[in-house]
Design a protein around this motif. Structure first.
Motif, PDB file in Angstrom:
ATOM      1  N   GLY A 258       0.785  -1.233   0.000  1.00 35.79           N
ATOM      2  CA  GLY A 258       0.000   0.000   0.000  1.00 35.79           C
ATOM      3  C   GLY A 258       0.814   1.278   0.000  1.00 35.79           C
ATOM      4  O   GLY A 258       0.281   2.345   0.282  1.00 35.79           O
ATOM      5  N   GLU A 259       2.103   1.208  -0.317  1.00 34.86           N
ATOM      6  CA  GLU A 259       2.923   2.430  -0.355  1.00 34.86           C
ATOM      7  C   GLU A 259       2.661   3.197  -1.649  1.00 34.86           C
ATOM      8  O   GLU A 259       3.549   3.401  -2.488  1.00 34.86           O
ATOM      9  N   ILE A 260       1.419   3.646  -1.755  1.00 34.06           N
ATOM     10  CA  ILE A 260       0.916   4.250  -2.987  1.00 34.06           C
ATOM     11  C   ILE A 260       1.682   5.521  -3.362  1.00 34.06           C
ATOM     12  O   ILE A 260       1.924   5.793  -4.532  1.00 34.06           O
ATOM     13  N   GLY A 261       2.082   6.292  -2.360  1.00 38.87           N
ATOM     14  CA  GLY A 261       2.786   7.549  -2.622  1.00 38.87           C
ATOM     15  C   GLY A 261       4.173   7.350  -3.194  1.00 38.87           C
ATOM     16  O   GLY A 261       4.803   8.308  -3.661  1.00 38.87           O
ATOM     17  N   HIS A 262       4.653   6.091  -3.170  1.00 43.03           N
ATOM     18  CA  HIS A 262       6.004   5.850  -3.668  1.00 43.03           C
ATOM     19  C   HIS A 262       6.005   5.095  -4.989  1.00 43.03           C
ATOM     20  O   HIS A 262       7.065   4.623  -5.438  1.00 43.03           O
ATOM     21  N   LEU A 263       4.848   5.008  -5.619  1.00 40.29           N
ATOM     22  CA  LEU A 263       4.848   4.631  -7.026  1.00 40.29           C
ATOM     23  C   LEU A 263       5.598   5.736  -7.760  1.00 40.29           C
ATOM     24  O   LEU A 263       5.686   6.862  -7.299  1.00 40.29           O
ATOM     25  N   CYS A 264       6.144   5.371  -8.918  1.00 40.99           N
ATOM     26  CA  CYS A 264       7.048   6.293  -9.601  1.00 40.99           C
ATOM     27  C   CYS A 264       6.309   7.172 -10.606  1.00 40.99           C
ATOM     28  O   CYS A 264       5.620   6.669 -11.488  1.00 40.99           O
ATOM     29  N   TYR A 265       6.457   8.472 -10.480  1.00 43.92           N
ATOM     30  CA  TYR A 265       5.867   9.414 -11.431  1.00 43.92           C
ATOM     31  C   TYR A 265       6.896   9.832 -12.469  1.00 43.92           C
ATOM     32  O   TYR A 265       6.612   9.895 -13.656  1.00 43.92           O
ATOM     33  N   GLU A 266       8.101  10.128 -12.017  1.00 42.06           N
ATOM     34  CA  GLU A 266       9.182  10.507 -12.941  1.00 42.06           C
ATOM     35  C   GLU A 266      10.428   9.735 -12.541  1.00 42.06           C
ATOM     36  O   GLU A 266      11.104  10.101 -11.580  1.00 42.06           O
ATOM     37  N   PRO A 267      10.786   8.696 -13.323  1.00 34.52           N
ATOM     38  CA  PRO A 267      11.877   7.802 -12.914  1.00 34.52           C
ATOM     39  C   PRO A 267      13.182   8.551 -12.602  1.00 34.52           C
ATOM     40  O   PRO A 267      13.962   8.106 -11.768  1.00 34.52           O
ATOM     41  N   ASN A 268      13.405   9.666 -13.277  1.00 34.00           N
ATOM     42  CA  ASN A 268      14.622  10.431 -12.995  1.00 34.00           C
ATOM     43  C   ASN A 268      14.301  11.750 -12.302  1.00 34.00           C
ATOM     44  O   ASN A 268      15.044  12.720 -12.407  1.00 34.00           O
ATOM     45  N   GLY A 269      13.195  11.760 -11.578  1.00 37.40           N
ATOM     46  CA  GLY A 269      12.730  12.987 -10.951  1.00 37.40           C
ATOM     47  C   GLY A 269      13.336  13.240  -9.574  1.00 37.40           C
ATOM     48  O   GLY A 269      14.412  12.728  -9.246  1.00 37.40           O
ATOM     49  N   ILE A 270      12.604  14.022  -8.776  1.00 32.78           N
ATOM     50  CA  ILE A 270      13.083  14.454  -7.459  1.00 32.78           C
ATOM     51  C   ILE A 270      13.422  13.246  -6.579  1.00 32.78           C
ATOM     52  O   ILE A 270      12.658  12.294  -6.483  1.00 32.78           O
ATOM     53  N   LYS A 271      14.587  13.298  -5.973  1.00 31.07           N
ATOM     54  CA  LYS A 271      15.037  12.239  -5.065  1.00 31.07           C
ATOM     55  C   LYS A 271      14.070  12.156  -3.876  1.00 31.07           C
ATOM     56  O   LYS A 271      13.669  13.178  -3.318  1.00 31.07           O
ATOM     57  N   CYS A 272      13.710  10.945  -3.485  1.00 34.43           N
ATOM     58  CA  CYS A 272      12.760  10.770  -2.377  1.00 34.43           C
ATOM     59  C   CYS A 272      13.472  10.155  -1.174  1.00 34.43           C
ATOM     60  O   CYS A 272      14.434   9.392  -1.338  1.00 34.43           O
ATOM     61  N   SER A 273      12.981  10.462   0.009  1.00 34.57           N
ATOM     62  CA  SER A 273      13.598   9.935   1.235  1.00 34.57           C
ATOM     63  C   SER A 273      13.513   8.413   1.307  1.00 34.57           C
ATOM     64  O   SER A 273      14.262   7.773   2.032  1.00 34.57           O
ATOM     65  N   CYS A 274      12.631   7.816   0.515  1.00 34.00           N
ATOM     66  CA  CYS A 274      12.460   6.351   0.558  1.00 34.00           C
ATOM     67  C   CYS A 274      13.567   5.629  -0.195  1.00 34.00           C
ATOM     68  O   CYS A 274      13.682   4.411  -0.099  1.00 34.00           O
ATOM     69  N   GLY A 275      14.372   6.344  -0.977  1.00 34.62           N
ATOM     70  CA  GLY A 275      15.423   5.701  -1.768  1.00 34.62           C
ATOM     71  C   GLY A 275      15.137   5.753  -3.258  1.00 34.62           C
ATOM     72  O   GLY A 275      16.043   5.735  -4.084  1.00 34.62           O
ATOM     73  N   ASN A 276      13.880   5.851  -3.601  1.00 34.37           N
ATOM     74  CA  ASN A 276      13.463   5.929  -4.999  1.00 34.37           C
ATOM     75  C   ASN A 276      13.603   7.373  -5.499  1.00 34.37           C
ATOM     76  O   ASN A 276      13.909   8.285  -4.725  1.00 34.37           O
ATOM     77  N   SER A 277      13.434   7.575  -6.785  1.00 32.86           N
ATOM     78  CA  SER A 277      13.410   8.936  -7.340  1.00 32.86           C
ATOM     79  C   SER A 277      12.077   9.170  -8.021  1.00 32.86           C
ATOM     80  O   SER A 277      11.541   8.268  -8.654  1.00 32.86           O
ATOM     81  N   GLY A 278      11.564  10.384  -7.898  1.00 29.96           N
ATOM     82  CA  GLY A 278      10.370  10.768  -8.644  1.00 29.96           C
ATOM     83  C   GLY A 278       9.077  10.171  -8.137  1.00 29.96           C
ATOM     84  O   GLY A 278       8.119  10.045  -8.900  1.00 29.96           O
ATOM     85  N   CYS A 279       9.011   9.805  -6.848  1.00 31.29           N
ATOM     86  CA  CYS A 279       7.776   9.261  -6.274  1.00 31.29           C
ATOM     87  C   CYS A 279       6.647  10.294  -6.338  1.00 31.29           C
ATOM     88  O   CYS A 279       6.890  11.491  -6.183  1.00 31.29           O
TER      89      CYS A 279
END
Lengths: 304, 304
Positions: free
Chosen positions: B148-169
């Protein structure tokens, strides 16, 4: 109990007798015929000696599983074909119909995973990118039987226009054509054996050509799979963060690239996804590729 | 059966007595105290006159629901806090602990949807973007309770760095800060009442300021919500194509923008998603915003 599993694709129609343990026997195929009556006739002849008491059909396209109808299949050029009725009339036994990616997912759950987990996702990487979701050991269908359109999650919101209506779907980047596009771009910049393996004709480059080159150590070929794998890794991350499955099973022609594709995909997943669920999930390539559709369709039919 | 629902957030701790029908009574709150012992003391004093036989806690952060522990909460600055044991020792009754977005999703399923569907998704739009998935009438937790970590699906793969480790969440674009960023960019180009409503201090612009301006007909404010809504629509499309739910319920501070946010989001969804599932899904804003956490935590506790 033995069921005839039938997997209808745009080129060939695979079939086999499947028992309730998922053992697949007498695996064979006939050519696809758009004329469904002729197709059924040829299947009837070919299966005359086999013993089965029901039929489970997997078919590429939008399926109404309850009515047993193919609502629309661009691949097969079928619209509103009632396979349940036609097969039922011809074979005089119960018939069930499933989308091919749904059937493949259930097939992978039984043949590859042997039911040893509760929640899994199967991704079919071919011309299209499809999928199926297993939740609590059952196929998850959603409100209208449309769940699992994994290939149409969004990779680039303003990216390549997709036939589904969305833009930038993953299918456009890691489906067959997407991978060939990566190859066409990459082979321009550096020497590679890929054009040679395609008979000197860049229009004949396929994922199989790229894998053949990679196996011979071709660096450009490996970089093509690295790039495709990294995109696949973004998709795996979406699935892991949202659904936290125990397994993701990859299948379909593209997955035959094996570790060339799998390794960069898992590397990207580990980099992007939440730590606990990304450590938990196992991403594997199916060992039963060709049989998943027939097995899954038959086993889902037995379940009903 | 009456259960005390407790919703622990970084500012306030809401609580209420909830019965098994989801009726919420004696709704109140205390200030959050990082010192969990002091927090429990103040809750004990405040709830002294109430009748309940168990406690269900919703808490912002990564929760081990089985052990009743907050593994990590950046918001509350808690690490490995065993709420189940501490509340159990203090109140001498059964205690269960859930992630707040999970609890809110179950609360929305009962209070907003009244269990009238089987599959639904709840999106909490606030500082963070969280979510919960209801499948077959139950919270879907996945393999490690992380689903259910819906907010961390990817919107822009090379976008803004996220605190979760992913980018563009998605959280980076349609969480509170993301929306404020859109506003800061948009107010540069044209006259708008937003800076005035923020007391002339652009650092004090909030989603609430933007909504207040939109209500007064401010065009720039409406365009800010149009842009945020279109991004939310891409997220809704991912959810609809993958999970094909009957309902999506929006909650959290950002969702209070109402139709300013909802209309462009649904417009984008209809444009992008598969036709059958996008016609089926109803996207609504919760009418029980503040109560979802306490109600859901209590009701999940009763279910256990």
């Amino acid at each position: 109990m033995s069921i005839l599993g039938v997997d209808i694709g745009g080129t060939e129609v695979k079939f086999a007798v499947v028992d309730s343990n998922g053992v697949v026997g007498s695996f064979s195929s006939v050519k696809f015929d758009r004329n469904s009556k002729k197709l059924i006739d040829s299947l009837k002849t070919k299966t005359a000696g086999l013993k089965f008491s029901g039929i489970g059909i997997a078919v590429a396209g939008d399926v109404d599983a309850e009515k047993g109808t193919v609502r629309f299949s661009p691949n097969l050029k079928w619209k509103n074909v009632n396979l349940k009725k036609m097969f039922g009339d011809a074979f005089r036994m119960p018939v069930s119909v499933e989308n091919d990616a749904t059937a493949a997912a259930y097939g992978a759950y039984i043949l590859d995973l042997k039911k040893k987990c509760r929640n899994a996702v199967c991704i079919t990487l071919g011309t299209g990118v499809g999928g199926g979701i297993i939740i609590n050991g059952n196929i998850y269908r959603g409100a209208t039987g449309s769940a699992g359109e994994i290939g149409h999650l969004c990779y680039e919101p303003n990216g390549i226009k997709c036939s589904c209506g969305n833009s930038g779907c993953f299918e456009r980047y890691i489906g067959r054509d997407g991978i060939i596009s990566i190859a066409r771009r990459k082979i321009k910049s550096r020497p590679t054996m890929i054009p040679g393996l395609a008979g000197g004709n860049n229009d004949k480059i396929t994922p199989e050509t790229i894998t053949a080159a990679a196996r011979q150590g071709d660096r450009v070929a490996k970089e093509i799979w690295d790039e495709a794998g990294a995109i696949l890794g973004v998709l795996l991350t979406d699935i892991v963060d949202l659904l936290n499955p125990e397994y993701i099973v990859l299948t379909g022609g593209i997955s035959k690239a094996g570790d060339f594709l799998l390794k960069p995909a898992v590397r990207e997943l580990k980099k992007r996804a939440f730590e606990v669920p990304s450590q938990k999930v196992k991403v594997i390539i199916s060992k039963h590729q060709n049989q998943l559709g027939v097995a899954g369709a038959a086993l889902l039919s037995i379940k009903k």
